[in-house]
Design a protein around this motif. Sequence first.
Motif, PDB file in Angstrom:
ATOM      1  N   SER A 163       1.090  -1.429  -0.039  1.00  0.00           N
ATOM      2  CA  SER A 163      -0.185  -0.174  -0.143  1.00  0.00           C
ATOM      3  C   SER A 163       0.804   1.288  -0.101  1.00  0.00           C
ATOM      4  O   SER A 163       0.636   2.527  -0.745  1.00  0.00           O
ATOM      5  N   SER A 164       2.124   1.387   0.295  1.00  0.00           N
ATOM      6  CA  SER A 164       2.503   2.384   1.261  1.00  0.00           C
ATOM      7  C   SER A 164       3.611   2.675  -0.409  1.00  0.00           C
ATOM      8  O   SER A 164       3.666   3.771  -0.821  1.00  0.00           O
ATOM      9  N   GLU A 166       2.898   2.153  -3.462  1.00  0.00           N
ATOM     10  CA  GLU A 166       1.939   2.577  -4.471  1.00  0.00           C
ATOM     11  C   GLU A 166       1.280   3.410  -4.536  1.00  0.00           C
ATOM     12  O   GLU A 166       0.899   4.501  -4.944  1.00  0.00           O
ATOM     13  N   GLU A 167       1.565   4.484  -2.742  1.00  0.00           N
ATOM     14  CA  GLU A 167       1.034   5.298  -3.011  1.00  0.00           C
ATOM     15  C   GLU A 167       2.299   6.273  -3.124  1.00  0.00           C
ATOM     16  O   GLU A 167       1.626   7.602  -3.792  1.00  0.00           O
ATOM     17  N   LEU A 216       6.935   8.940   3.207  1.00  0.00           N
ATOM     18  CA  LEU A 216       6.246   7.230   2.924  1.00  0.00           C
ATOM     19  C   LEU A 216       8.190   6.518   2.777  1.00  0.00           C
ATOM     20  O   LEU A 216       7.785   5.902   3.020  1.00  0.00           O
ATOM     21  N   ASN A 416      -6.888  12.052  -3.850  1.00  0.00           N
ATOM     22  CA  ASN A 416      -7.045  11.391  -3.093  1.00  0.00           C
ATOM     23  C   ASN A 416      -7.777  10.004  -3.371  1.00  0.00           C
ATOM     24  O   ASN A 416      -8.161   8.624  -2.669  1.00  0.00           O
ATOM     25  N   ILE A 419      -5.318   7.174  -4.003  1.00  0.00           N
ATOM     26  CA  ILE A 419      -4.474   6.679  -2.948  1.00  0.00           C
ATOM     27  C   ILE A 419      -6.003   5.742  -2.148  1.00  0.00           C
ATOM     28  O   ILE A 419      -5.677   4.487  -1.266  1.00  0.00           O
ATOM     29  N   SER A 420      -7.234   6.076  -1.861  1.00  0.00           N
ATOM     30  CA  SER A 420      -8.154   5.761  -1.126  1.00  0.00           C
ATOM     31  C   SER A 420      -8.980   4.470  -1.692  1.00  0.00           C
ATOM     32  O   SER A 420      -9.724   3.184  -1.331  1.00  0.00           O
ATOM     33  N   LYS A 423      -5.539   1.589  -1.053  1.00  0.00           N
ATOM     34  CA  LYS A 423      -6.471   1.300   0.785  1.00  0.00           C
ATOM     35  C   LYS A 423      -7.674   0.995   0.746  1.00  0.00           C
ATOM     36  O   LYS A 423      -6.770  -0.623   0.961  1.00  0.00           O
TER      37      LYS A 423
END
Length: 451
Positions: A163-164, A166-167, A216, A416, A419-420, A423
Amino acid sequence: MKYQLKKIYPLFFLLLFVTRINAQESLGGYRLEKCIDYALKGNNVIQQHNSEIGESEYKRKEQQSQLLPQVSINSQYDRYIEIPSTILPGEIIGQPGEKISVQAGTKNVLDLSARLEQVIYDPSLFQGIKIARSNVELQRLRKSLTEEEVIYNVSHVFYEVMSSEEELRVVDTISLKQEELFQIIRQKVSEGASRPIDLNRIQVNINNLKLRKKELINVIFQQKNYLKTLIGMPIEDLFEINYTSSELIEIADIFPSVTGYNYIGLDILEKQKDIIGIQIKQEKRKYLPVLSGLIAGGYQFQSDKFQITKDPWASSVVVGLRLRFPIFDGFAKRNKIKQLRFQQQNIDFQIREKQLELDANQRNAINQLQTSYESINEQKNNLLLAEDNYNKTNLLYQEGLIDITDVFNTESTLFNSKISYIKELINYKKSHIDLLKSQGRLRNNIKAVIK
């Protein structure tokens, strides 16, 4: 200029990271399955369980060895500075009523003997062997439970790193677009077609993205170190994760219903209860007699001068049975049995509590999986809308119909939304892991998660 803006602001793909993932597949690194395999071999807690299993195996063999003949060889040498006296009645030498002190024996006594004893019947010992065998099984169950926990923790941390990362890639992509936009706006400012304040606001955005990138990078560094610790890898080793697109974006809309569970923690409690049951039988067997057989023989040498010769050696051989029948021990065994029964009762309470907990965990995991699936679809729709708004806003800005502020707002919304969405995909994978763990099926079904 219109062509340049179109070139700088292409249509954001629904899944920005897919192209990067497909490229990454050829770069090597640790996939989730490889991390789990590494952990099952290198995790320190699992290695401790291996040692405990080995120790319990030898304890079982130690207990079983008491069924084999017990052989011992003994030797003893005594040198009497003064030979002890024996009191004899005077009648044997014609002095009735007198006590005659007579020294008997020699100054040097040497004994050599061998002894073999074999248990014939000892019900308490037989139960002790059963307990030792059950303890080996208990240690194996505890190792399996630890493996289940390790798989669960490794999977969760792996998905956190995913997740981190990809963000971070989304941040890099947005930063690149901002840098390109900065150059264009600066050109427009020099031409008098835009305001300097627009340039400053883009610079603020760029700086904020740089700060987020640093955060990050630090988070990923810590997450990877934690993952190394879980799998038993030296912290100084290089470590990169690798995953395919299916590991992140494939989801299913088929949800299981509440079923039974085969949780190893319950098996451990049941095994502990069984062991206590055997201990109770062992204490009861201690009221029964113990029978053993004996064969012993030896030689004894006696002489006033320590000069070993053929004589005077004396030999002896004995064969016999030994029966020990316990009568009264001050109620020690009875009190021990009562203690064990209370321990058994406490385990029954723990089993019922664990069953309730597992049932609740399973229902919660199923509900969370369904909720996460629905959220993924909602986030996907939001992402499509944000992407459409962003493209339309860019066109309006190029035509001079709106302010740069609207571009910033739609860009922030798109960022956003991406990212959402990522996640939520990760949460779905975690929920799947939680469900398998609540059902006790994680160890044997982990490939269904990392396919």
